[in-house]
Design a protein around this motif. Sequence first.
Motif, PDB file in Angstrom:
ATOM      1  N   MET A 130       0.879  -1.170   0.000  1.00  8.07           N
ATOM      2  CA  MET A 130       0.000   0.000   0.000  1.00  8.07           C
ATOM      3  C   MET A 130       0.914   1.217   0.000  1.00  8.07           C
ATOM      4  O   MET A 130       1.551   1.531   0.971  1.00  8.07           O
ATOM      5  CB  MET A 130      -0.860  -0.036   1.256  1.00  8.07           C
ATOM      6  CG  MET A 130      -2.005   0.909   1.208  1.00  8.07           C
ATOM      7  SD  MET A 130      -3.148   0.461   2.497  1.00  8.07           S
ATOM      8  CE  MET A 130      -3.937   2.026   2.762  1.00  8.07           C
ATOM      9  N   TYR A 190      -4.934  -5.597  -6.199  1.00 11.37           N
ATOM     10  CA  TYR A 190      -6.011  -4.644  -5.942  1.00 11.37           C
ATOM     11  C   TYR A 190      -7.218  -4.959  -6.817  1.00 11.37           C
ATOM     12  O   TYR A 190      -8.360  -4.947  -6.367  1.00 11.37           O
ATOM     13  CB  TYR A 190      -5.546  -3.220  -6.242  1.00 11.37           C
ATOM     14  CG  TYR A 190      -4.625  -2.651  -5.209  1.00 11.37           C
ATOM     15  CD1 TYR A 190      -5.048  -2.528  -3.896  1.00 11.37           C
ATOM     16  CD2 TYR A 190      -3.365  -2.213  -5.543  1.00 11.37           C
ATOM     17  CE1 TYR A 190      -4.208  -1.991  -2.942  1.00 11.37           C
ATOM     18  CE2 TYR A 190      -2.520  -1.678  -4.596  1.00 11.37           C
ATOM     19  CZ  TYR A 190      -2.940  -1.563  -3.302  1.00 11.37           C
ATOM     20  OH  TYR A 190      -2.119  -1.031  -2.363  1.00 11.37           O
ATOM     21  N   GLU A 235      -9.118   2.784  -0.967  1.00  9.82           N
ATOM     22  CA  GLU A 235      -8.633   1.520  -0.442  1.00  9.82           C
ATOM     23  C   GLU A 235      -7.957   0.702  -1.536  1.00  9.82           C
ATOM     24  O   GLU A 235      -6.847   0.224  -1.372  1.00  9.82           O
ATOM     25  CB  GLU A 235      -9.800   0.715   0.146  1.00  9.82           C
ATOM     26  CG  GLU A 235     -10.372   1.359   1.389  1.00  9.82           C
ATOM     27  CD  GLU A 235     -11.840   1.040   1.560  1.00  9.82           C
ATOM     28  OE1 GLU A 235     -12.251  -0.042   1.163  1.00  9.82           O
ATOM     29  OE2 GLU A 235     -12.565   1.903   2.080  1.00  9.82           O
ATOM     30  N   ARG A 277       4.732   3.933   2.675  1.00  2.00           N
ATOM     31  CA  ARG A 277       4.487   2.612   2.084  1.00  2.00           C
ATOM     32  C   ARG A 277       4.241   1.647   3.222  1.00  2.00           C
ATOM     33  O   ARG A 277       5.037   1.538   4.149  1.00  2.00           O
ATOM     34  CB  ARG A 277       5.703   2.188   1.269  1.00  2.00           C
ATOM     35  CG  ARG A 277       5.627   0.778   0.759  1.00  2.00           C
ATOM     36  CD  ARG A 277       6.802   0.527  -0.154  1.00  2.00           C
ATOM     37  NE  ARG A 277       7.028  -0.887  -0.328  1.00  2.00           N
ATOM     38  CZ  ARG A 277       8.235  -1.414  -0.423  1.00  2.00           C
ATOM     39  NH1 ARG A 277       9.311  -0.653  -0.362  1.00  2.00           N
ATOM     40  NH2 ARG A 277       8.373  -2.705  -0.607  1.00  2.00           N
ATOM     41  N   THR A 322      -2.463   7.036   1.533  1.00  2.00           N
ATOM     42  CA  THR A 322      -1.312   7.157   2.417  1.00  2.00           C
ATOM     43  C   THR A 322      -0.712   8.523   2.181  1.00  2.00           C
ATOM     44  O   THR A 322       0.263   8.657   1.474  1.00  2.00           O
ATOM     45  CB  THR A 322      -0.267   6.092   2.116  1.00  2.00           C
ATOM     46  OG1 THR A 322       0.098   6.218   0.746  1.00  2.00           O
ATOM     47  CG2 THR A 322      -0.768   4.716   2.357  1.00  2.00           C
ATOM     48  N   VAL A 376      -8.924  -3.867   5.507  1.00  2.00           N
ATOM     49  CA  VAL A 376      -8.166  -2.837   4.792  1.00  2.00           C
ATOM     50  C   VAL A 376      -8.866  -1.490   4.918  1.00  2.00           C
ATOM     51  O   VAL A 376      -8.231  -0.445   5.110  1.00  2.00           O
ATOM     52  CB  VAL A 376      -8.012  -3.220   3.309  1.00  2.00           C
ATOM     53  CG1 VAL A 376      -7.218  -2.167   2.585  1.00  2.00           C
ATOM     54  CG2 VAL A 376      -7.319  -4.545   3.189  1.00  2.00           C
ATOM     55  N   HIS A 399      -0.208   5.767  -3.061  1.00  2.00           N
ATOM     56  CA  HIS A 399      -1.541   5.218  -2.889  1.00  2.00           C
ATOM     57  C   HIS A 399      -2.413   6.384  -2.446  1.00  2.00           C
ATOM     58  O   HIS A 399      -1.964   7.217  -1.670  1.00  2.00           O
ATOM     59  CB  HIS A 399      -1.485   4.118  -1.822  1.00  2.00           C
ATOM     60  CG  HIS A 399      -2.784   3.400  -1.630  1.00  2.00           C
ATOM     61  ND1 HIS A 399      -3.782   3.942  -0.877  1.00  2.00           N
ATOM     62  CD2 HIS A 399      -3.236   2.223  -2.090  1.00  2.00           C
ATOM     63  CE1 HIS A 399      -4.804   3.094  -0.887  1.00  2.00           C
ATOM     64  NE2 HIS A 399      -4.492   2.052  -1.605  1.00  2.00           N
TER      65      HIS A 399
END
Lengths: 158, 368, 196, 353
Positions: free
Chosen positions: B13, D161, D247, B25, B20, B349, B17
């Motif tokens: 992630m 993903y 996400e 990371r 974040t 998540v 992303h």
Amino acid sequence: MTRDELKEYIAGHFEGRLKPLESGRYALLYEVSAADLTEIAQALRDDSKLNLNFLCNIAAIDASDHFEAVYSVASLTGNHRLDFKVILPHDNPEIESTQEIWPAANWYEREMWELYGINILKHDNLTRFLLPDEWNQGHPMRKDWDAPDFVRFPELER
Amino acid sequence: MSKLKTQEFMVNMGPHHPSTHGVCRLMLTLDGEKVVKIVPVIGYLHRAIEKICENRTYAQCIPLLDRFEYVTSMSCEYVFADAVEKLAAIEVPERAQYLRVIMLELNRIASHLIFFGTTVMDIGALTPFLYGLRERELIMDLFEMTCGQRLTYNYITIGGVSHDIPPEFIPKCREAVKIIREKLKDYEGLFNENPIWLARTKNIGVLSAETAVAYGVSGPILRASGIKYDIRKNEPYGIYDRFDFNIPTYTHGDAYDRYMVRLDEIRESLKIITQALDGLPEGDIRKKVNPFTFKPPAGEIYNRIENSRGEMGVYLVSDGTTKPTRLKLRGGSYNHLQVLPHVAVGGLVADLVAIFATFDIIMPEVDR
Amino acid sequence: MKRVLNGFKNLIKGMTITSKHLGRHAVTVQYPEERDKIPERSRGIVVLLSDKETGELNCTACMLCMRSCPTAAIRIEAPRGEDKKRHLKSFVVDHTICCFCGLCEQACNFSAIKMANKYEFSTLDKNDLIWDMHKLQEMGRDVPYESKKKKAAEKDETREAGKPKTASGDGEKTEKKEDQPEVKSDNQENSPGEVK
Amino acid sequence: MILASVELIGVFRWLYGLLVELGLEEPWLSVVIYGLLSVTIFGVLCLIALFLVWWERKIAGHMQQRFGPMRNGWHGWYQTVMDALKLLQKEDIRVDTRDRAVFFWAPVICFVAAFLAYIVIPFGDGLIVADLNIGILYVIAITTFTVISLLMAGWGSNNKYALLGGMRSAAQVVSYEVPMVASILTVIVFSGSLSMVDISNSQQGNFIFNWFIFRPPFGIIAFLTYITAATAEANRTPFDIPEAEQELVAGYNIEYSGMKFAMFFLAEFVNMFTVSAIATTLFLGGWHGPLLPSWLWFIIKTLAIVLLLMIFRWTFPRLRVDQLMEFAWKFLVPLTFANLILAGWMKYAGWYW
């Protein structure tokens, strides 16, 4: 605890083990020998009057001929704070990890190990994290380290 | 019936992303959607500020420190300038003290408004993000009017502040305070009791007080966990002891409380600003300090202030020359990222995203 | 049941708040056609200011801005002429590394350098961002400023050459060394930096 | 023969006559007529989808006190056309490790399935391609195709993903199918027919108060549950977990670019229009309404529901995966089934109607 009360209390309870250093008008600064660092740290945290349960910061300092590691600790209940430093030799500096006492120390010690080359004993995860994984050019925060491709302007030096 | 064979898998992630903030990371090990292990990987924004500052004069450090935590640059400047002033025993003029408090609190509000926007956006609501930024714009305009920049101010200098406020600042600031106070009602109407919001944040990412203290968690997150600790009150710096404000504290330590603490803090900051504007004295704005030859006496000091993200500190070592020997920066996010795995493991998540958002971690503060 | 109704009510409440904004006018502007007013103090590009009457640069080549720059974005060449005074030969500002901190403006005692509130200087070529003296002067022509020159002239009388603090090596530095104290001493009377 | 059973409209009726005069015979007659019809419907729907994209951007912009697109034409009205053209000519980036066939067919299936539902949707009085007597059943069957394409996209991309997104969408669409069908069944109980035209016609008259939404309490409950389930079906916030950008970055379409992405994108908006059109037919009386022409009524009602979905999207946070499932199975399913049974019982007892 006010500053003076704290000074008195430490002089009374940690006689000889915490050597006071000159610190001006601000937070107290002490010196601790590397050998009994963990022991004193444990005592400082567990002492019911002091209760220094909050680790603010660990700063490593390169003083050219020796290294210093300064621990800044605070008490959330007693409203007081003090710093204590450990003096380490320039060759092969080693210090024991305090992450058992303050878990927050983990990353600070890792950073110290990575940027200053101070070896941390009994640390559970000494891996690179600020520098690239394949870094092999020494410890960049040391005073004798210079960036290989750093451009200097001599006329701006002062 | 034989059991289905399942396998954990790794997901990176970050470093780029959407949720974040910046370049963090997180190496996630997932069991389906469930987070089994989190390893934060940092250093993508490492700019070696500490090393560069060792080669700059004290005055030149300040523009660099603006980049340390660029969401609340004022507090980075303040914590450094304050440390130097303490070392060199400089008395800062009264007016400058008040201006500093006004700017710090405005910046805290701006930071919390960004927090509001990004948090709700991470949880999926896109419109309120723009509302948060819209109100932040008022504050940015005030900063630009005063010191000329919107993000990296270079406003709080050693010995005072660099510019006096322009005459139209005070009415505009009062108006902004009024507008923000009104808009806060909108924010609360949007989320405080929204069932979807409650489902996403209540009892998510509970951080117990013990863990928080052990890992050096500070600021709004610590207060959301039930510990009433604010450096502005407990170890007042500057002139904070003259103002009347509360420390909002919640008890559960979940994402919802972290969100509520910050909204309440905006109110308290507005209170402080109003008081500071009322009490603003006339007079000098800075004690003249020559930026080229300024040398604080040799010594060392750890100075800390309450930033919008927690405790921000510098460990400053001076050897009596024009450049600091060592400048160690301490940001709240550093510890918050460290405690993240302890909070988020075991959740989904989507929870991780909510926790990361309400921790309000920004990466420049971690990587420096 | 009550929870469901309450939740439903709050969903509606949220929707009213957002729908209310549908009718309001946008707070943003259509950038190239309309612009926000930029405050006077806004720090955009670096410009050199010229005297209003003579049209010549205010710069006296004292090198203070160059020395105060944290990123070394300013490069000045000013060899000494026959009259022992510095003459500005080139003044280059590299906008690619400038961090727009405004320290040069604060350091200047002759209102010669300023960060103007102009912000449109994008180009397709990075080299176009390194501005020389003439370009900087042209950009600074229409920038209003308050002259510090008079103030500086008053201080000229009381100026006293002090000794520079820093040790320096090569020839160019020694040259500069002579020049530094002129301006340095301006602030030195009340500088607490001298506290030892 | 096939055509005889189908009510043809305006220009097609004239065309039919022309072709018959020209001596064209079955089956070619059907092929030509249906071909032209599909091209027309396809074109109209593409335009509608492009309009919806533009409209959504404008709505979002104004809601956020921005302008939205402003450059191309008056208030940027052909912005999305240009966007679509740009996407069509962009390079098609493909991952080397993809599952070739699955990766290729996923957007195609998604696109086609989105359009197939329009065969039975009555846009106005007689404006329907085929009035199937199982119309609503057909729509339910066809719209579910989308989930297969999303799953294929998730698998074919060979990206974690995307896979998570595909899995989530499968779980979500399957779950929400149940309450959606149950609320549709309530309407079928009211109207007694599966044909879209018959359902519309049974809401005729009495100004607007014969619409099924005005049959308290079952009509309104069925409507609300349908809208909720439909939002989930169309993968929109607060139920957009398959592509939750915070996400999963972009979920199932993370590896798609260019024209394939455009297909997913347009299909999403066509789907949104589909669920709104069905809601209009089932609950808001279809094309029936006083004064205005029938097709205009239909468009107005549908766009009103689309607007509602847009306000949903730009206001609400997103639900979590497990909460989404919980909401479907623990709340919506019991509610819709209770609603259905009570409505059926009421109808049987003859209390209401």
